[in-house]
Write a protein that holds these residues in place. Sequence first.
Motif, PDB file in Angstrom:
ATOM      1  N   THR A 218     -12.650  52.700  45.070  1.00  0.00           N
ATOM      2  CA  THR A 218     -11.474  52.055  45.655  1.00  0.00           C
ATOM      3  C   THR A 218     -10.950  50.960  44.731  1.00  0.00           C
ATOM      4  N   ARG A 219     -11.862  50.130  44.216  1.00  0.00           N
ATOM      5  CA  ARG A 219     -11.454  49.076  43.291  1.00  0.00           C
ATOM      6  C   ARG A 219     -10.966  49.671  41.974  1.00  0.00           C
ATOM      7  N   THR A 220     -11.608  50.761  41.524  1.00  0.00           N
ATOM      8  CA  THR A 220     -11.175  51.417  40.288  1.00  0.00           C
ATOM      9  C   THR A 220      -9.761  51.949  40.418  1.00  0.00           C
ATOM     10  N   ASP A 221      -9.451  52.574  41.561  1.00  0.00           N
ATOM     11  CA  ASP A 221      -8.095  53.071  41.803  1.00  0.00           C
ATOM     12  C   ASP A 221      -7.079  51.933  41.758  1.00  0.00           C
ATOM     13  N   ARG A 222      -7.414  50.825  42.416  1.00  0.00           N
ATOM     14  CA  ARG A 222      -6.477  49.706  42.494  1.00  0.00           C
ATOM     15  C   ARG A 222      -6.219  49.111  41.114  1.00  0.00           C
ATOM     16  N   LEU A 223      -7.295  48.943  40.342  1.00  0.00           N
ATOM     17  CA  LEU A 223      -7.151  48.381  39.000  1.00  0.00           C
ATOM     18  C   LEU A 223      -6.378  49.327  38.092  1.00  0.00           C
ATOM     19  N   THR A 224      -6.645  50.624  38.226  1.00  0.00           N
ATOM     20  CA  THR A 224      -5.943  51.618  37.406  1.00  0.00           C
ATOM     21  C   THR A 224      -4.454  51.629  37.711  1.00  0.00           C
ATOM     22  N   PHE A 225      -4.106  51.608  38.984  1.00  0.00           N
ATOM     23  CA  PHE A 225      -2.693  51.588  39.376  1.00  0.00           C
ATOM     24  C   PHE A 225      -2.014  50.322  38.848  1.00  0.00           C
ATOM     25  N   ALA A 226      -2.702  49.179  38.967  1.00  0.00           N
ATOM     26  CA  ALA A 226      -2.116  47.918  38.513  1.00  0.00           C
ATOM     27  C   ALA A 226      -1.928  47.910  37.000  1.00  0.00           C
ATOM     28  N   ILE A 227      -2.882  48.457  36.252  1.00  0.00           N
ATOM     29  CA  ILE A 227      -2.753  48.505  34.788  1.00  0.00           C
ATOM     30  C   ILE A 227      -1.580  49.402  34.390  1.00  0.00           C
ATOM     31  N   GLY A 228      -1.444  50.537  35.072  1.00  0.00           N
ATOM     32  CA  GLY A 228      -0.298  51.408  34.792  1.00  0.00           C
ATOM     33  C   GLY A 228       1.023  50.705  35.036  1.00  0.00           C
ATOM     34  N   CYS A 229       1.102  49.929  36.118  1.00  0.00           N
ATOM     35  CA  CYS A 229       2.322  49.162  36.397  1.00  0.00           C
ATOM     36  C   CYS A 229       2.528  48.065  35.363  1.00  0.00           C
ATOM     37  N   GLY A 230       1.433  47.438  34.914  1.00  0.00           N
ATOM     38  CA  GLY A 230       1.547  46.405  33.880  1.00  0.00           C
ATOM     39  C   GLY A 230       2.090  46.956  32.581  1.00  0.00           C
ATOM     40  N   VAL A 231       1.645  48.157  32.205  1.00  0.00           N
ATOM     41  CA  VAL A 231       2.172  48.793  30.992  1.00  0.00           C
ATOM     42  C   VAL A 231       3.660  49.094  31.152  1.00  0.00           C
ATOM     43  N   ALA A 232       4.080  49.476  32.359  1.00  0.00           N
ATOM     44  CA  ALA A 232       5.511  49.673  32.615  1.00  0.00           C
ATOM     45  C   ALA A 232       6.267  48.361  32.458  1.00  0.00           C
ATOM     46  N   GLY A 233       5.644  47.235  32.850  1.00  0.00           N
ATOM     47  CA  GLY A 233       6.267  45.927  32.636  1.00  0.00           C
ATOM     48  C   GLY A 233       6.486  45.632  31.166  1.00  0.00           C
ATOM     49  N   VAL A 234       5.522  46.022  30.324  1.00  0.00           N
ATOM     50  CA  VAL A 234       5.694  45.857  28.875  1.00  0.00           C
ATOM     51  C   VAL A 234       6.836  46.749  28.376  1.00  0.00           C
ATOM     52  N   ALA A 235       6.958  47.957  28.945  1.00  0.00           N
ATOM     53  CA  ALA A 235       8.081  48.830  28.592  1.00  0.00           C
ATOM     54  C   ALA A 235       9.407  48.151  28.916  1.00  0.00           C
ATOM     55  N   GLY A 236       9.466  47.443  30.047  1.00  0.00           N
ATOM     56  CA  GLY A 236      10.677  46.704  30.398  1.00  0.00           C
ATOM     57  C   GLY A 236      10.971  45.595  29.415  1.00  0.00           C
ATOM     58  N   ALA A 237       9.912  44.913  28.940  1.00  0.00           N
ATOM     59  CA  ALA A 237      10.096  43.871  27.928  1.00  0.00           C
ATOM     60  C   ALA A 237      10.661  44.462  26.648  1.00  0.00           C
ATOM     61  N   ALA A 238      10.148  45.622  26.247  1.00  0.00           N
ATOM     62  CA  ALA A 238      10.662  46.290  25.048  1.00  0.00           C
ATOM     63  C   ALA A 238      12.102  46.743  25.251  1.00  0.00           C
ATOM     64  N   PHE A 239      12.425  47.176  26.468  1.00  0.00           N
ATOM     65  CA  PHE A 239      13.772  47.662  26.767  1.00  0.00           C
ATOM     66  C   PHE A 239      14.833  46.581  26.565  1.00  0.00           C
ATOM     67  N   THR A 240      14.475  45.313  26.821  1.00  0.00           N
ATOM     68  CA  THR A 240      15.464  44.236  26.704  1.00  0.00           C
ATOM     69  C   THR A 240      15.969  44.062  25.277  1.00  0.00           C
ATOM     70  N   THR A 241      15.239  44.569  24.286  1.00  0.00           N
ATOM     71  CA  THR A 241      15.692  44.434  22.897  1.00  0.00           C
ATOM     72  C   THR A 241      16.736  45.478  22.525  1.00  0.00           C
ATOM     73  N   ILE A 242      16.905  46.518  23.354  1.00  0.00           N
ATOM     74  CA  ILE A 242      17.844  47.581  22.997  1.00  0.00           C
ATOM     75  C   ILE A 242      18.905  47.817  24.070  1.00  0.00           C
ATOM     76  N   GLY A 243      18.810  47.127  25.215  1.00  0.00           N
ATOM     77  CA  GLY A 243      19.789  47.340  26.274  1.00  0.00           C
ATOM     78  C   GLY A 243      19.779  46.217  27.292  1.00  0.00           C
ATOM     79  N   SER A 244      20.807  46.186  28.132  1.00  0.00           N
ATOM     80  CA  SER A 244      20.886  45.173  29.186  1.00  0.00           C
ATOM     81  C   SER A 244      20.180  45.673  30.437  1.00  0.00           C
ATOM     82  N   THR A 245      19.837  44.735  31.310  1.00  0.00           N
ATOM     83  CA  THR A 245      19.017  45.042  32.483  1.00  0.00           C
ATOM     84  C   THR A 245      19.827  44.892  33.761  1.00  0.00           C
ATOM     85  N   GLY A 246      19.743  45.884  34.633  1.00  0.00           N
ATOM     86  CA  GLY A 246      20.377  45.838  35.942  1.00  0.00           C
ATOM     87  C   GLY A 246      19.403  46.289  37.009  1.00  0.00           C
TER      88      GLY A 246
END
Length: 304
Positions: A201-229
């Motif tokens: 149960t804890r492994t699932d939660r941590l895995t899901f959170a890490i996947g979302c965190g990596v998506a957050g980094v993708a959003g940070a990278a996106f700001t260098t090439i486009g605007s955010t809405g």
Amino acid sequence: MTFDEIYNITLMQGFAGLSLFAVLLLMGLGLAIIFGQMGVINMAHGEFMTIGAYTIFLFSSLTESLAPGLIQVYFPVAIVCAFLIAFAFGWLAEWALIRHLYKRPLDTLLATWGLSLGMQQLFRSTFGPKEVSPTLPDWLMGSWAPTDGLDIPINGMFVLGLTVFVTGCVLLALYKSRWGLRVRATVANRTMANAIGINTTRTDRLTFAIGCGVAGVAGAAFTTIGSTGPTSGSLYIVDAFLVVTFGGAASLWGTVVSAFGIAQTQSISEFFLSGSNAKVLTLLMIVTILMLRPQGLFAAKVRR
């Protein structure tokens, strides 16, 4: 048009495709962890990318108003915070919603789609409907010209370097850390993993959170090439699922290869064709290969 001009244009389109590749790969990595390793169809994954993008914008605005002298150094700190904030929201989403829906893929799809719409409205109410852009440091601006007629954007090289670093960290964590060992054991056999003392149960939660965190980094990278809405993330969710499916579910190496192939095919063909025709060409390529190889480029065992 001479051969040298065509060659330089093709190279520049290829480097432009590397920026798209970086965003798609970071999105695909997070989705591969959640979808490939856990079997959860997360339709709100794009909104976690948007969280990362808005985090960069907030840090940019606060730095300009409170400490303008730090505008040249805020960006790396903001990227780390984008990961942490998206991680925290992912942890909360898994605890409040996702954990009740395991082994119910259709319910998970509908629930996360509703979560996606709710998060979009939250962004719209908080930041407004208009797209925003952060003030980037000067060292991210401009281009590098190794030869005459060939200009490579510096922000694209930075995003590519960031992507290589994050990808290396994810692969290292998955195959060399205790968390990665627990994830792979849970994927292979959840019952046996529970029997040997792994808190799945804890492994699932941590895995899901890490996947979302990596998506957050993708959003940070996106700001260098486009605007955010409010709906910026939803524009990439289909492409992210294509990357994971085309590369092979649960295969991180397949995610890397498919993200590169999709981004380069789309970017280079956009110069010679219209944007819509380039998209059609890319989709035709993916569909044709999946017809010949339904398991994706890199087949991997997934949890049933």
